[in-house]
Scaffold this active site. Structure first.
Site, PDB file in Angstrom:
ATOM      1  N   ARG A  91       0.830  -1.213   0.000  1.00  0.00           N
ATOM      2  CA  ARG A  91       0.000   0.000   0.000  1.00  0.00           C
ATOM      3  C   ARG A  91       0.861   1.258   0.000  1.00  0.00           C
ATOM      4  NH1 ARG A  91      -4.472  -2.328   4.109  1.00  0.00           N
ATOM      5  NH2 ARG A  91      -5.884  -3.118   2.516  1.00  0.00           N
TER       6      ARG A  91
ATOM      7  N   LYS B 278     -18.703 -17.199   0.362  1.00  0.00           N
ATOM      8  CA  LYS B 278     -20.119 -16.962   0.636  1.00  0.00           C
ATOM      9  C   LYS B 278     -20.899 -16.349  -0.510  1.00  0.00           C
ATOM     10  CE  LYS B 278     -20.418 -16.088   5.558  1.00  0.00           C
ATOM     11  NZ  LYS B 278     -20.601 -14.946   6.457  1.00  0.00           N
TER      12      LYS B 278
ATOM     13  N   GLY C 135      -9.544  -9.183  -2.026  1.00  0.00           N
ATOM     14  CA  GLY C 135      -8.436  -9.713  -1.247  1.00  0.00           C
ATOM     15  C   GLY C 135      -7.875 -11.050  -1.663  1.00  0.00           C
TER      16      GLY C 135
ATOM     17  N   GLY D 115     -12.663  -3.993  -0.681  1.00  0.00           N
ATOM     18  CA  GLY D 115     -14.052  -3.607  -0.429  1.00  0.00           C
ATOM     19  C   GLY D 115     -14.539  -2.548  -1.402  1.00  0.00           C
TER      20      GLY D 115
HETATM   21  P1  AMP Z   1     -14.074 -14.703   0.131  1.00  0.00           P
HETATM   22  O1  AMP Z   1     -13.430 -13.883   1.212  1.00  0.00           O
HETATM   23  O2  AMP Z   1     -15.564 -14.811   0.255  1.00  0.00           O
HETATM   24  O3  AMP Z   1     -13.625 -14.311  -1.245  1.00  0.00           O
HETATM   25  O4  AMP Z   1     -13.584 -16.191   0.398  1.00  0.00           O
HETATM   26  C1  AMP Z   1     -12.265 -16.594   0.320  1.00  0.00           C
HETATM   27  C2  AMP Z   1     -12.097 -17.858   1.088  1.00  0.00           C
HETATM   28  O5  AMP Z   1     -12.963 -18.843   0.582  1.00  0.00           O
HETATM   29  C3  AMP Z   1     -10.701 -18.437   1.009  1.00  0.00           C
HETATM   30  O6  AMP Z   1     -10.103 -18.394   2.269  1.00  0.00           O
HETATM   31  C4  AMP Z   1     -10.922 -19.871   0.556  1.00  0.00           C
HETATM   32  O7  AMP Z   1     -10.162 -20.815   1.286  1.00  0.00           O
HETATM   33  C5  AMP Z   1     -12.385 -20.094   0.832  1.00  0.00           C
HETATM   34  N1  AMP Z   1     -12.952 -21.134  -0.055  1.00  0.00           N
HETATM   35  C6  AMP Z   1     -12.845 -21.210  -1.379  1.00  0.00           C
HETATM   36  N2  AMP Z   1     -13.460 -22.306  -1.837  1.00  0.00           N
HETATM   37  C7  AMP Z   1     -13.948 -22.965  -0.780  1.00  0.00           C
HETATM   38  C8  AMP Z   1     -14.678 -24.172  -0.611  1.00  0.00           C
HETATM   39  N3  AMP Z   1     -15.002 -24.938  -1.652  1.00  0.00           N
HETATM   40  N4  AMP Z   1     -15.020 -24.540   0.649  1.00  0.00           N
HETATM   41  C9  AMP Z   1     -14.683 -23.775   1.709  1.00  0.00           C
HETATM   42  N5  AMP Z   1     -13.998 -22.610   1.614  1.00  0.00           N
HETATM   43  C10 AMP Z   1     -13.648 -22.209   0.379  1.00  0.00           C
END
Ligand code: AMP
Length: 399
Positions: free
Chosen positions: A35, A201, A357, A380
């Site tokens: 950054r 999610k 991220g 974000g």
């Molecule tokens: P996000 O912050 O929503 O972009 O999520 C990123 C996180 O999702 C990372 O730490 C990944 O390890 C996790 N992730 C990706 N695919 C899977 C999966 N199939 N099951 C559980 N966690 C996951």
């Protein structure tokens, strides 16, 4: 607004909002200075023109006013190293008040002043007008180079802009390239336009998917969030990640996509595991027939093939979120091959933007950051931009 590159800062004090919210270890050593390095060209241009730079930033989340842990003084030495030993860097232990004004007024051309953490004042996050006005008195011209906080209507990121005339406020070089890349993808995308959305999610990504349904040709959905869609379609997903309260939403998105002629690609197969661990037993399995007790932790080889083909024929690519648990070696292949496909498509002329991220962490991990068109620094902020929201930090400057 003024154009930063065309502006001559000679004799001016530029008040620059930077994002120096870098991680420190327990000995106050910076563990990742991205950054800071990202904004150095902006500061150097001001100094090279014969101006001086007054830098302001937030740092961490201090709860009750000044605390040593959240002092920006820990960054002064490194800032000086990045700017070069011949650049004088001063520090004011307050961002407003007498000492700050005095040091700012005595600043000579080519010199830099770093102000203390803005968030030592509650007024910063509240977007307090009187506080913003006090800050504005420190400089002749306002430069916003903190894309990472552009989605916040804080005093130093948005409110302050109204205290400067149109030709005395502008984006810095970093902010300018972030905004340009984001606008290119959202408003001037060459088709086919493929959005790759992954991560844990569905609930975090609903708004971005809905907005992209209006613009993209293809939407690839991978990562943990894919299993909510697969279950909504009637699949058996075992113990994979699932948000049961979003099944209805997932079906609505699939339906809307059909109506709008947007192809949604879900992973046909998965790498499944018998536990969420680096040493789990693994198998390849159809994504809609995962046995109980097993969970999908990465996209499988068929999915990699289909997704890569879509990416290869695209002219615009937006990527947010990993395809699997890429932090563990057994489940990194999907994210890695998709990163390689994005890099290859870029070398064939596509414009690719990686934002958010974990996808940024992934391209860095696989050493592909310089093989995509743009890697965004604003997690974000970038997400909210692609959700179709107006970012206060951008609006305040553009007017
Ligand atoms: P996000 O912050 O929503 O972009 O999520 C990123 C996180 O999702 C990372 O730490 C990944 O390890 C996790 N992730 C990706 N695919 C899977 C999966 N199939 N099951 C559980 N966690 C996951």
């Amino acid at each position: 607004m003024s154009n930063f590159s065309n502006h001559n800062f000679k004799g001016e004090k530029a008040l620059v909002r930077v994002d120096f919210n870098v991680p420190l270890d327990e000995n106050f050593h910076i563990t990742d200075d991205n950054r800071m390095t990202a904004t150095i060209p902006t500061i150097k241009k001001i100094l090279n023109d014969g101006g001086s730079a007054i830098l302001m930033s937030h740092f961490g989340r201090p709860k009750d006013g000044p605390t040593d842990k959240y002092s920006l003084k820990h960054l002064v030495k490194h800032l000086n190293e990045l700017l070069g030993a011949d650049t004088k860097v001063f520090f004011a232990n307050d961002c407003i008040g007498e000492q700050a004004y005095l040091t700012a007024s005595m600043l000579r051309s080519g010199e830099v002043l770093l102000l203390e953490n803005l968030r030592f004042y509650k007024e910063e996050e509240k977007g307090d007008e009187a506080f913003a006005e006090k800050l504005s008195k420190l400089g002749d011209v306002y430069v916003n180079d903190a894309f990472g906080t552009a989605h916040r209507a804080h005093a130093s990121t948005a409110v302050i802009a109204k205290y400067f005339e149109a030709d005395k406020k502008m984006f810095g070089l970093l902010m300018e390239s972030e905004v340009k890349s984001a606008e290119k993808v959202l408003h001037e995308s060459e088709k086919p336009f493929c959005a790759i959305i992954g991560g844990a999610k569905v609930s975090d990504k609903i708004l971005i998917i809905e907005n992209l349904l209006e613009r993209a040709t293809d939407i690839i959905i991978g990562g943990g969030m894919a299993y909510t869609f697969l279950k909504a379609r009637g699949g058996k997903i075992g113990n994979s990640l699932c948000e049961d309260d979003r099944l209805e939403t997932a079906l609505e998105i699939l339906e809307k996509a059909k109506q709008k002629n947007v192809s949604i690609h879900l992973p046909e197969d998965s790498v499944i595991a018998d536990k969420f661990a680096a040493d789990a037993n693994t198998e390849i399995c159809s994504s809609d027939a995962i046995p109980d007790g097993w969970m999908g932790l990465d996209i499988g080889p068929k999915a990699v093939g289909v997704f890569s083909e879509v990416i290869n024929k695209s002219k615009t690519i937006l990527w947010n979120g990993p395809m699997g648990v890429f932090e563990m070696e057994k489940f990194q292949n999907g994210t890695k091959t998709i990163a390689l496909a994005v890099a290859e498509s870029t070398s064939n002329g596509a414009f690719s933007l990686v934002g958010g991220g974990d996808s940024v962490a992934a391209v860095n991990k696989f050493d592909l950051a310089d093989k995509v068109s743009y890697v965004s620094t604003g997690g974000g902020a970038m997400l909210e931009y692609f959700e179709g929201k107006v970012l206060p930090g951008i609006a305040a400057i553009k007017g």
